[in-house]
Enzyme design. Structure first.
Site, PDB file in Angstrom:
ATOM      1  N   SER A  67      -6.813  -6.349  -7.899  1.00  0.00           N
ATOM      2  CA  SER A  67      -5.903  -5.725  -8.854  1.00  0.00           C
ATOM      3  C   SER A  67      -6.032  -6.421 -10.196  1.00  0.00           C
ATOM      4  O   SER A  67      -6.827  -7.356 -10.364  1.00  0.00           O
ATOM      5  CB  SER A  67      -4.459  -5.813  -8.348  1.00  0.00           C
ATOM      6  OG  SER A  67      -4.031  -7.166  -8.328  1.00  0.00           O
ATOM      7  N   LYS A  68      -5.238  -5.968 -11.154  1.00  0.00           N
ATOM      8  CA  LYS A  68      -5.332  -6.512 -12.508  1.00  0.00           C
ATOM      9  C   LYS A  68      -5.000  -7.990 -12.570  1.00  0.00           C
ATOM     10  O   LYS A  68      -5.411  -8.674 -13.513  1.00  0.00           O
ATOM     11  CB  LYS A  68      -4.414  -5.717 -13.444  1.00  0.00           C
ATOM     12  CG  LYS A  68      -4.910  -4.293 -13.707  1.00  0.00           C
ATOM     13  CD  LYS A  68      -4.020  -3.567 -14.698  1.00  0.00           C
ATOM     14  CE  LYS A  68      -4.560  -2.163 -14.976  1.00  0.00           C
ATOM     15  NZ  LYS A  68      -3.692  -1.432 -15.927  1.00  0.00           N
ATOM     16  N   ARG A  69      -4.270  -8.486 -11.585  1.00  0.00           N
ATOM     17  CA  ARG A  69      -3.944  -9.919 -11.620  1.00  0.00           C
ATOM     18  C   ARG A  69      -5.205 -10.779 -11.410  1.00  0.00           C
ATOM     19  O   ARG A  69      -5.207 -11.970 -11.714  1.00  0.00           O
ATOM     20  CB  ARG A  69      -2.897 -10.267 -10.565  1.00  0.00           C
ATOM     21  CG  ARG A  69      -3.370 -10.172  -9.126  1.00  0.00           C
ATOM     22  CD  ARG A  69      -2.302 -10.622  -8.148  1.00  0.00           C
ATOM     23  NE  ARG A  69      -2.719 -10.467  -6.775  1.00  0.00           N
ATOM     24  CZ  ARG A  69      -2.598  -9.345  -6.076  1.00  0.00           C
ATOM     25  NH1 ARG A  69      -2.062  -8.281  -6.655  1.00  0.00           N
ATOM     26  NH2 ARG A  69      -3.009  -9.274  -4.825  1.00  0.00           N
ATOM     27  N   HIS A  70      -6.266 -10.164 -10.887  1.00  0.00           N
ATOM     28  CA  HIS A  70      -7.520 -10.885 -10.698  1.00  0.00           C
ATOM     29  C   HIS A  70      -8.438 -10.758 -11.908  1.00  0.00           C
ATOM     30  O   HIS A  70      -9.542 -11.289 -11.912  1.00  0.00           O
ATOM     31  CB  HIS A  70      -8.255 -10.360  -9.458  1.00  0.00           C
ATOM     32  CG  HIS A  70      -7.482 -10.527  -8.192  1.00  0.00           C
ATOM     33  ND1 HIS A  70      -6.977  -9.456  -7.484  1.00  0.00           N
ATOM     34  CD2 HIS A  70      -7.090 -11.643  -7.522  1.00  0.00           C
ATOM     35  CE1 HIS A  70      -6.332  -9.905  -6.420  1.00  0.00           C
ATOM     36  NE2 HIS A  70      -6.390 -11.225  -6.422  1.00  0.00           N
ATOM     37  N   GLY A  71      -8.003 -10.041 -12.943  1.00  0.00           N
ATOM     38  CA  GLY A  71      -8.841  -9.808 -14.115  1.00  0.00           C
ATOM     39  C   GLY A  71      -9.143  -8.326 -14.267  1.00  0.00           C
ATOM     40  O   GLY A  71      -8.428  -7.472 -13.746  1.00  0.00           O
TER      41      GLY A  71
END
Length: 482
Positions: free
Chosen positions: A254-258
């Site tokens: 997800s976006k939390r991983h980049g």
């Protein structure tokens, strides 16, 4: 079905993310390996989030990756339209067929009634799904209520004479779904629009899809679609559910991983060949060892049997490394256009300049691609060659130019370069005597010269940089600093 037909069916509610791109790659590679048809279908039935801009972005990302489709938007084909919003007539025909056979039935239960039944079921510990109240109505009773204008949906009559439905998944093996846990699911809403599972099943049937290759987050949709296709009297496709892509923390990417979209990685300096290669290896392998796999190798060797059942871990550092491998392996004529493109985005070069100085660009190319992992590193490294507006990096000024002996090294280099023949070998030979003449270590001599010419301590090799910059500009920069 003598020819393999597969489809990639994204919803244009956002950008093409990495998981969707990998699904597209596997469908494309499977079709190409089997001389089959790769179809692109746009499932744009979400009126609020599906936009033409998102559709264009998906198509653009797929083309950038090198994925070509045989049927679909902008290509068309015999089984169109390829946008679900344009396929209402197909869904109406399928609904009428199922009404005739009794495979679906009208349900007049209101939302409040259904909510009340669910609450009562939960309190008593019973089954909280739809209790099939309206399935008991006779056709005449149902038709009378329809003729009276009573709002209703249409539900699929899940078979009551079997316990489960089983598929032979081409990745996970035999999978059984208990029908006791399956509602008579809604196929058409009160306003007449059809639901996702019904539309997908009808489309796969009409378009003669032989293999459905998709993420295993769609696994729960499979029994509903299989039952719908059976009700339509059509052959059941073979299914292959792909493992999810996880971030380094073992959770869904997800976006939390980049960055998670294809275009975001393009903006970050990843080239399509590297991203295609990396995504292909997230769940599939050629032999368990080979890391660099071009598109031809992928399509010539791809098989569903080599797809792992386990989730794949996305590693941004490994993607960057692989990107660097591809950049380093490029011949000058392959890499130079990447330089021109990156420079063009900042108004520093264009195709006309490349055509005018092709040999000069090809001379520069190997000095750059051997030292970078991302195309975003090109401009900072070579900007000094394309502009006279050189700003000395403040850190370099403090650590290099303000050191004792720095100005003397620059002055000595200026004297030598004023009369030196202008080729790399001559510049090399002329300047290499400076450390001994100045009784200083080479780095204390050459780093000030580098900073004076490029503005930074990081650049392509110094002597080659001086040669490519030219005598006039080199002397101007040394004079300006002095």
């Amino acid at each position: 079905m003598s020819q393999i037909r597969v489809r990639f069916a994204p919803s244009p509610t956002g950008e093409l993310h990495l998981g969707g791109a990998r699904t597209a790659i596997y469908n494309w590679a499977f079709a190409r390996n089997n001389d089959g048809v790769f179809m692109l279908r746009i499932e744009d039935t979400d009126p609020e989030r599906s936009t033409p801009e998102n559709t264009a972005q998906i198509l653009r990302s797929m083309r950038w990756l090198g994925l070509d489709w045989d049927e679909g938007p902008e290509v068309e084909g015999a089984f169109g339209p390829y946008f679900q919003t344009q396929r209402d007539a197909h869904y109406t025909d399928a609904l009428e067929k199922l009404k005739t056979t009794g495979a679906i039935y009208p349900c007049f239960c209101t939302a409040d009634e259904l909510a009340s039944k669910r609450d009562e079921a939960r309190k008593s510990g019973g089954y909280s799904g739809y209790d099939r109240t309206c399935r008991a109505l006779s056709r005449d009773q149902a038709q009378t209520r329809i003729d009276a204008g009573e709002p209703h949906v249409w539900r699929l009559a899940v078979p009551l004479d079997q316990d489960e439905i089983t598929i032979s998944d081409l990745v996970h093996g035999e999978i059984s779904f208990p029908l006791s846990a399956l509602d008579d699911y809604i196929v058409a809403r009160t306003d007449g629009t059809v639901t996702y599972n019904f539309a997908a099943a009808v489309d796969d049937t009409d378009m003669q899809i032989t293999h459905v290759i998709r993420g295993d987050d769609h696994m729960s949709n499979t029994p509903k679609q299989v039952l719908t296709i059976k009700a339509l009297g059509a052959p059941i496709p073979q299914y292959a559910h792909l493992p999810m892509i996880w971030g380094p923390d073992g959770k869904k990417l997800s976006k939390r991983h980049g960055a998670t979209s294809v275009e975001a990685y393009q903006d970050e300096g990843i080239i399509p060949e590297a991203l295609l290669n990396y995504l292909a290896l997230l769940g599939w392998s050629l032999d368990g060892e080979t890391t660099v796999i071009d598109a031809d190798t992928l399509t010539n060797n791809f098989s569903l049997e080599r797809i792992s059942k386990n989730p794949a871990i996305f590693d941004a550092a490994k993607l960057e490394w692989l990107n660097g491998v591809y950049l380093r392996d490029m011949a000058p004529e392959e890499f130079a256009p990447h330089m021109v493109s990156a420079l063009g985005e900042q108004g520093l070069a264009d195709s006309a300049d490349y055509e005018r100085r092709t040999d000069w660009y090809h001379e520069l190319a190997p000095l750059v691609n051997e030292r970078i992992k991302l195309t975003t590193e090109i401009v900072p490294m070579v900007r000094f060659l394309f502009t006279d507006d050189i700003e000395i990096d403040e850190d370099a000024r403090a650590k290099v130019l303000e050191k004792e002996g720095a100005i003397e090294a620059i002055r000595a280099a200026r004297t030598i370069l004023a009369d030196c023949p202008w080729d790399v070998e001559s510049i090399d030979a002329a300047l290499k005597v400076l450390p001994e003449q100045l009784d200083a270590k080479p780095r204390f001599v050459f780093q000030p010269i580098r900073v004076a010419i490029t503005g930074s301590t990081i650049s392509p090799p110094l002597f080659e940089s001086i040669k490519l910059l030219g005598r006039e500009k080199t002397l101007q920069r040394l004079d300006a600093l002095l």
